[in-house]
Design a protein around this motif. Structure first.
Motif, mmCIF file in Angstrom:
data_model
loop_
_atom_site.group_PDB
_atom_site.id
_atom_site.type_symbol
_atom_site.label_atom_id
_atom_site.label_comp_id
_atom_site.label_asym_id
_atom_site.label_seq_id
_atom_site.Cartn_x
_atom_site.Cartn_y
_atom_site.Cartn_z
ATOM 1 N N PRO A 138 0.876 -1.083 0.070
ATOM 2 C CA PRO A 138 -0.025 0.082 0.103
ATOM 3 C C PRO A 138 0.906 1.292 0.129
ATOM 4 C CG PRO A 138 -0.065 -1.070 2.113
ATOM 5 C CD PRO A 138 0.617 -1.844 1.222
ATOM 6 N N ALA A 139 2.004 1.365 0.699
ATOM 7 C CA ALA A 139 2.794 2.387 0.749
ATOM 8 C C ALA A 139 3.502 2.922 -0.665
ATOM 9 C CB ALA A 139 3.852 2.565 1.670
ATOM 10 N N LYS A 140 3.535 4.056 -1.112
ATOM 11 C CA LYS A 140 3.992 4.290 -2.610
ATOM 12 C C LYS A 140 5.324 5.310 -2.017
ATOM 13 C CE LYS A 140 0.259 3.805 -5.550
ATOM 14 N NZ LYS A 140 -0.585 2.766 -4.464
ATOM 15 N N THR A 141 5.477 5.788 -0.789
ATOM 16 C CA THR A 141 6.420 6.812 -0.443
ATOM 17 C C THR A 141 7.135 6.215 0.501
ATOM 18 O OG1 THR A 141 5.378 8.372 0.744
ATOM 19 C CG2 THR A 141 5.416 8.632 -1.634
ATOM 20 N N VAL A 142 8.431 6.727 0.961
ATOM 21 C CA VAL A 142 8.885 6.307 2.309
ATOM 22 C C VAL A 142 8.149 6.995 3.555
ATOM 23 C CG1 VAL A 142 10.959 6.802 3.779
ATOM 24 C CG2 VAL A 142 11.382 6.257 1.209
ATOM 25 N N ALA A 143 7.518 8.273 3.306
ATOM 26 C CA ALA A 143 6.675 8.849 4.410
ATOM 27 C C ALA A 143 5.695 7.619 4.534
ATOM 28 C CB ALA A 143 6.225 10.195 4.120
ATOM 29 N N GLU A 144 4.831 7.235 3.536
ATOM 30 C CA GLU A 144 3.905 6.644 3.617
ATOM 31 C C GLU A 144 4.047 5.103 4.273
ATOM 32 O OE1 GLU A 144 1.845 6.064 -0.195
ATOM 33 O OE2 GLU A 144 1.051 7.964 -0.332
ATOM 34 N N ILE A 146 6.883 4.710 6.391
ATOM 35 C CA ILE A 146 6.768 4.931 7.791
ATOM 36 C C ILE A 146 5.695 5.010 8.596
ATOM 37 C CG2 ILE A 146 7.685 6.360 9.691
ATOM 38 C CD1 ILE A 146 10.077 6.998 7.367
ATOM 39 N N ALA A 147 4.754 5.561 8.179
ATOM 40 C CA ALA A 147 3.233 5.705 8.875
ATOM 41 C C ALA A 147 2.676 4.219 8.757
ATOM 42 C CB ALA A 147 2.540 6.542 7.853
ATOM 43 N N TYR A 148 2.638 3.321 7.737
ATOM 44 C CA TYR A 148 2.179 2.150 7.762
ATOM 45 C C TYR A 148 2.870 1.240 8.939
ATOM 46 C CZ TYR A 148 0.264 -2.138 5.965
ATOM 47 O OH TYR A 148 -0.393 -3.274 5.848
ATOM 48 N N ALA A 149 4.217 1.340 8.841
ATOM 49 C CA ALA A 149 4.825 0.463 9.742
ATOM 50 C C ALA A 149 4.793 0.808 11.367
ATOM 51 C CB ALA A 149 6.598 0.653 9.473
ATOM 52 N N LYS A 150 4.427 2.147 11.493
ATOM 53 C CA LYS A 150 4.178 2.618 12.782
ATOM 54 C C LYS A 150 2.966 2.155 13.287
ATOM 55 C CE LYS A 150 7.680 6.406 13.409
ATOM 56 N NZ LYS A 150 7.538 7.910 13.692
ATOM 57 N N MET A 177 16.425 5.237 12.914
ATOM 58 C CA MET A 177 16.628 6.532 12.482
ATOM 59 C C MET A 177 14.890 6.988 12.153
ATOM 60 S SD MET A 177 19.667 7.366 10.278
ATOM 61 C CE MET A 177 19.529 9.100 10.192
ATOM 62 N N ALA A 178 14.137 5.891 11.534
ATOM 63 C CA ALA A 178 12.771 6.272 11.425
ATOM 64 C C ALA A 178 11.786 5.765 12.551
ATOM 65 C CB ALA A 178 12.231 5.484 10.237
ATOM 66 N N GLY A 179 12.114 5.036 13.569
ATOM 67 C CA GLY A 179 11.704 4.650 14.562
ATOM 68 C C GLY A 179 10.423 3.743 14.189
ATOM 69 N N VAL A 180 10.872 2.673 13.450
ATOM 70 C CA VAL A 180 10.019 1.648 13.223
ATOM 71 C C VAL A 180 10.305 0.295 13.590
ATOM 72 C CG1 VAL A 180 9.081 2.961 11.026
ATOM 73 C CG2 VAL A 180 10.999 1.444 10.838
ATOM 74 N N GLU A 243 15.680 12.365 2.072
ATOM 75 C CA GLU A 243 14.722 13.219 1.986
ATOM 76 C C GLU A 243 13.595 13.018 2.702
ATOM 77 O OE1 GLU A 243 13.719 13.411 -2.347
ATOM 78 O OE2 GLU A 243 15.616 12.848 -2.988
ATOM 79 N N PHE A 244 13.469 11.986 3.255
ATOM 80 C CA PHE A 244 12.414 11.625 4.432
ATOM 81 C C PHE A 244 13.100 11.371 5.644
ATOM 82 C CE2 PHE A 244 11.178 9.928 0.187
ATOM 83 C CZ PHE A 244 9.934 10.666 -0.048
ATOM 84 N N VAL A 245 14.213 10.990 5.760
ATOM 85 C CA VAL A 245 14.787 10.724 6.972
ATOM 86 C C VAL A 245 16.159 11.523 7.220
ATOM 87 C CG1 VAL A 245 15.754 8.799 8.882
ATOM 88 C CG2 VAL A 245 13.783 8.316 7.192
#
Length: 325
Positions: A138-144, A146-150, A177-180, A243-245
């Motif tokens: 479902p995630a198409k970006t690193v930000a998405e 990270i949100a999905y993993a959290k 670094m991303a906290g996942v 760019e995200f982390v």
């Protein structure tokens, strides 16, 4: 009998010169037979690809076969031990890499000390990893991602070619670094890990670009980001993790090492020939197409790099409490 001073000096001079003759001859005639290059991972993975590209160049240039021998297992330790125990004559070499720097901390009971028992010969290349997921994820970006993993802690599986490998360490650094929270699933090399990633059996992998870039280009895998500090020319439309982390950077590297006490003239000759390969336009283009960057330097440069990487990744191993098993 006391020799006249002039005669004594002449004989002493000869005595000093004699040992130098075989040293020079040894360098000039090397290699006089095939050379074995041990790779600690399965055929088809990033270490194997880099080793075979350089081995082909050296074989053609030096007129002797540089033969790749894959000895997978124990995070590259099986291959490393085989080279440590080999004669120090330049005919048994190791395709060293980031895993050797990691293993110094990861394994508490190694049969060798890499920095003490191996002689750095030449670095070959840096290689970035690509953070990849199946197209159905479902995630198409690193930000998405990270949100999905959290939102799903401990439910995502992160594949790697094995404990302590570059892709594994890139993933552990990302987790910190991303906290996942993700579950690490080690494989015996990149090919089987990629097979399960393509099939959706695992959800993510920091894959060496040389072994997976064609899957990303063909749309069989979705490249979320590359691990270099900036975007890669090989995948210009894929952003960098940084760019995200902010501050994130991880790259693999490969080079050639020999057993300690290998004659300096053989090491210097190999270093010069490998650097010639890295300056060769055809080989440079091949590396670039695979997302790798030639990494030339002296044996001393490579030694310094290994020491710095050993310190850097040792901290990650301790922070993440990674264990060899």
């Amino acid at each position: 009998m006391k020799l006249p001073r002039r005669q004594f000096l002449r004989l002493a001079g000869l005595a000093i010169a004699v040992p130098a003759i075989p040293r020079v001859a040894r360098a000039e005639t090397y290699p006089a037979r095939p050379v074995r290059v041990f790779v600690g991972f399965a055929a088809g993975g990033a270490p194997d690809i880099a080793a075979r590209l350089m081995a082909q160049f050296l074989s053609e240039r030096l007129g002797q076969q540089f033969i790749i021998e894959n000895r997978p297992g124990a995070g590259g330790n099986i291959a490393t031990e085989a080279v440590v125990d080999a004669p120090a004559d330049g005919y048994t070499l190791l395709q060293a890499g980031l895993q050797n720097a990691v293993n110094a901390t990861l394994y508490t009971k190694l049969k060798y000390n890499f920095i003490r028992d191996m002689a750095p010969v030449a670095s070959i290349n840096h290689e970035n990893y690509c953070m990849e997921v199946p197209p159905s994820f479902p995630a198409k970006t690193v930000a998405e991602f990270i949100a999905y993993a959290k939102a799903n802690p401990g439910k995502l599986n992160m594949a790697s070619p094995g404990n302590g490998t570059g892709p594994h360490m890139a993933g552990e650094l990302f987790k910190i670094m991303a906290g996942v929270d993700m579950v690490h699933v080690p494989y015996r090399g990149s090919p089987p890990a990629l097979t399960d990633l393509l099939a959706g059996q695992v959800q993510m992998m920091f894959s060496p670009m040389s072994s997976s870039i064609e899957y990303v280009r063909a749309g069989k895998l979705r490249g979320l980001a590359v691990t270099s500090a900036e975007r890669s020319e090989a995948l210009p439309d894929v952003p960098a993790v940084a760019e995200f982390v902010p501050g994130y950077q991880a790259s693999g590297w490969f080079g050639i090492c020999a057993p300690a006490k290998t004659p300096a003239e053989i090491i210097d000759k190999l270093n010069a020939e490998i650097n010639a390969g890295l300056a060769d336009a055809k080989l440079k283009a091949r590396f670039a197409d695979l997302g790798a960057t030639p990494f030339a330097g002296s044996p001393a440069d490579f030694a310094s790099h290994i020491a710095a990487e050993t310190e850097k990744w040792g901290k990650v191993v301790r922070t993440a409490n990674i264990r060899a098993d």
